[in-house]
Scaffold this motif. Structure first.
Motif: not given
Ligand code: PHE
Length: 343
Positions: A169-171, A251-254, A308-310
């Motif tokens: 669902t995400h990288t 959940p993965f960042t704080e 980060f993710g975009m």
């Molecule tokens: N993985 C998150 C997503 O797909 C994006 C994200 C990545 C957010 C890394 C915070 C840190 O929505």
């Protein structure tokens, strides 16, 4: 009569050896032997000098001679024509060739390449992973244990359950794989296709493309995260943009944040694209949660990091002012061919 026959024989051997590489030479042959003043006619004119009882026999010889010359002429004509095509005579070499239709890069590829090259200049390496993932790399290791409500944030396509296999669902799953390798520091970006079970509309699709980033070392701070993303936005969109970070939850960042840039369409005064706020959200980010580091065997007292993710679609839509996400996957060449220029 004897003399005449000899003459014919010598003409015949001359004819046998005749060659013509051009149509002019073949024509010269025709004139010499078969023309109105040609040698065949000339020998025929001798008929009157032949004794009456020999005329029949001589007539036959003459006929054969004529046929022999005619056949040779046909061969020469055909040969010279094909020789001409081979040497290119009669071809107009200055005619323009048939144009080959040139393809162009997909806008998503153009923007992905640009994002990758911006982060590469900052020292980030590209990491890739599988699109079919297990539950651990996509969720559990990322501080999303089973039954965690945040799993609902990303509607998931499951391939099998127990053991769970799914379409990532995400990288972020690639980041977990890199952290598990245990080689520090880590400075990577992960471009790739991801899948979510969403209703297809102008703003959402069941698959899209992401670039996620991860930096883990000693003493990495939120200031580093901000400066890195600030550099990225300036390189991507130009210098005249304002940035803002809004507190958020992952959940993965704080702590976690979402990053907005001032609206490219209205310049911040308010329009439909920014829903009259003057700001457009472009990515999620935050400081890597210590649980993640521990899950992957990294000492969270020694190391910190940001992530980060975009979505590449979102960035591409903003950059080219494209209003409908579905255009990216409809394969309409009229749309796709507009993006040939380097971004
Ligand atoms: N993985 C998150 C997503 O797909 C994006 C994200 C990545 C957010 C890394 C915070 C840190 O929505």
């Amino acid at each position: 009569m004897e003399e005449l026959l000899q003459k014919i024989e010598s003409f015949k051997s001359e004819i046998k050896n005749a060659i013509a590489t051009t149509s002019e030479e073949a024509e010269a042959f025709r004139i010499k032997y078969l023309g109105t003043k040609g040698l065949v006619k000339e020998v025929m004119g001798e008929m009157k000098n032949v004794a009456t009882d020999k005329r029949r026999e001589f007539g036959q010889v003459l006929n054969e001679f004529k046929l022999f010359a005619e056949e040779k002429f046909e061969t020469l004509k055909a040969g010279s024509a094909s020789a001409q095509t081979e040497t290119g005579d009669g071809l107009d070499l200055s005619l323009p060739g048939d144009a080959l239709p040139l393809g162009s890069r997909h806008p998503i590829s153009l923007v992905r390449n640009q994002i990758v090259s911006i982060f590469q200049r900052l020292g980030f390496a590209v990491a890739e992973g599988p699109e079919i993932e297990d539950d651990w790399h996509n969720f559990t290791a990322l501080n999303l244990p089973e039954n965690h409500p945040a799993r609902d944030m990303q509607d998931t396509f499951y391939i099998s359950q127990n053991p769970d296999w799914l379409l990532r669902t995400h990288t972020s799953s690639v980041q977990v794989r890199e952290m598990e390798k245990g080689k520090l520091p880590i400075r990577i970006i992960c471009p790739g296709r991801v899948y979510r079970n969403e209703t297809i509309s102008a703003r959402a699709h069941c698959f899209f493309h992401q670039v996620e980033g991860l930096y883990i070392a000693e003493n990495v701070s939120f200031a580093d995260l901000k400066q890195t993303l600030y550099f990225f936005v300036q390189e991507m969109f130009g210098k005249d943009f304002k940035l803002r970070f809004r507190p958020s939850y992952f959940p993965f960042t704080e702590p976690s944040a979402e990053m907005d840039i001032s609206c490219l369409i209205c310049g911040g005064s308010g329009c439909n694209v920014c829903k009259h706020t003057g700001w457009v959200e472009i990515l999620g980010c935050g400081m890597v949660h210590p649980n993640l580091l521990e899950n992957c065997g990294i000492d969270s007292n020694k190391y910190t990091g940001f992530a980060f993710g975009m979505g590449i679609e979102r960035i591409t839509m903003l950059k080219y002012q494209i209003k409908d996400l579905r255009l990216f996957s409809e394969n309409d060449v009229r749309f796709l061919k507009q993006f040939t220029a380097a971004v």
